[in-house]
Scaffold this motif. Sequence first.
Motif, mmCIF file in Angstrom:
data_model
loop_
_atom_site.group_PDB
_atom_site.id
_atom_site.type_symbol
_atom_site.label_atom_id
_atom_site.label_comp_id
_atom_site.label_asym_id
_atom_site.label_seq_id
_atom_site.Cartn_x
_atom_site.Cartn_y
_atom_site.Cartn_z
ATOM 1 N N ALA A 1 0.758 -1.257 -0.537
ATOM 2 C CA ALA A 1 0.057 0.032 -0.003
ATOM 3 C C ALA A 1 0.890 0.754 0.107
ATOM 4 O O ALA A 1 2.373 1.229 0.635
ATOM 5 C CB ALA A 1 -0.823 0.158 1.762
ATOM 6 N N GLN A 2 0.156 2.027 -0.781
ATOM 7 C CA GLN A 2 1.378 3.862 -0.590
ATOM 8 C C GLN A 2 0.223 4.914 0.308
ATOM 9 O O GLN A 2 -0.649 4.263 -0.152
ATOM 10 C CB GLN A 2 0.997 4.596 -2.332
ATOM 11 C CG GLN A 2 1.977 2.643 -2.820
ATOM 12 C CD GLN A 2 2.004 3.115 -4.953
ATOM 13 O OE1 GLN A 2 3.220 4.435 -4.641
ATOM 14 N NE2 GLN A 2 0.989 2.797 -5.221
ATOM 15 N N SER A 3 0.707 6.133 0.367
ATOM 16 C CA SER A 3 0.417 6.908 1.167
ATOM 17 C C SER A 3 1.568 8.259 1.218
ATOM 18 O O SER A 3 2.887 7.543 0.685
ATOM 19 C CB SER A 3 -0.034 6.294 2.518
ATOM 20 O OG SER A 3 1.000 5.784 3.678
ATOM 21 N N VAL A 4 0.888 9.011 1.965
ATOM 22 C CA VAL A 4 1.468 10.239 1.227
ATOM 23 C C VAL A 4 0.572 11.091 2.323
ATOM 24 O O VAL A 4 -0.014 11.445 2.326
ATOM 25 C CB VAL A 4 2.070 10.891 -0.088
ATOM 26 C CG1 VAL A 4 0.485 11.180 -0.582
ATOM 27 C CG2 VAL A 4 2.934 12.346 0.166
ATOM 28 N N THR A 5 2.256 11.544 3.347
ATOM 29 C CA THR A 5 1.786 12.427 4.411
ATOM 30 C C THR A 5 1.952 14.329 3.912
ATOM 31 O O THR A 5 3.670 13.747 4.158
ATOM 32 C CB THR A 5 1.683 12.664 6.023
ATOM 33 O OG1 THR A 5 1.040 10.483 5.982
ATOM 34 C CG2 THR A 5 1.138 13.060 6.699
#
Lengths: 112, 113
Positions: A1-5
């Motif tokens: 899974a990918q995410s960006v904050t």
Amino acid sequence: AQSVTQLDSHVSVSEGTPVLLRCNYSSSYSPSLFWYVQHPNKGLQLLLKYTSAATLVKGINGFEAEFKKSETSFHLTKPSAHMSDAAEYFCVVSSGTYKYIFGTGTRLKVLA
Amino acid sequence: GAGVSQTPSNKVTEKGKYVELRCDPISGHTALYWYRQSLGQGPEFLIYFQGTGAADDSGLPNDRFFAVRPEGSVSTLKIQRTERGDSAVYLCASSAGGATEAFFGQGTRLTVV
């Protein structure tokens, strides 16, 4: 899974001072990372991209970003802010496929 | 054209109506994407086309949303029985495929009243 904050929803700087917009990412694979800028009533414009070459990436309008794998960060910087830099900035991660995952954006305000 | 073109730029429609949003990608780009940007948020993925086929439509929120790209160029996003929650800017992007950068259009601002 990918995410960006994106760690700051709003950043204010004085004209002529440095800009730092912070971004942390999460990706199971070697990511491609991008910064896009969105001026009011304009489309998204690519500032710069990292795709596993040099870790320090130079973009347009004097912006640059450094990929730090150990910190999972891809912060955007500029040595001296200009009034025209006021806009919304988005950090984007892609795992080498087609899908871009956007951060929630950082609104940059430049004070005269 | 030189860039991704989206029409109309603004669309106001009544709740329950049907709308179509059009995207003309950069000539020769095989990949086409639709994103939705709600107020104060980053764009969210809706659907991805590679050529004529929808390779990934996992971002479409429900079966009221549908998109086509019959000849592998122009794409139309279709929304049936619009709801006020559908109000957003709908962005289209195209790329040469793979991990190459995507170029975005200026979006269609949809307002459902």
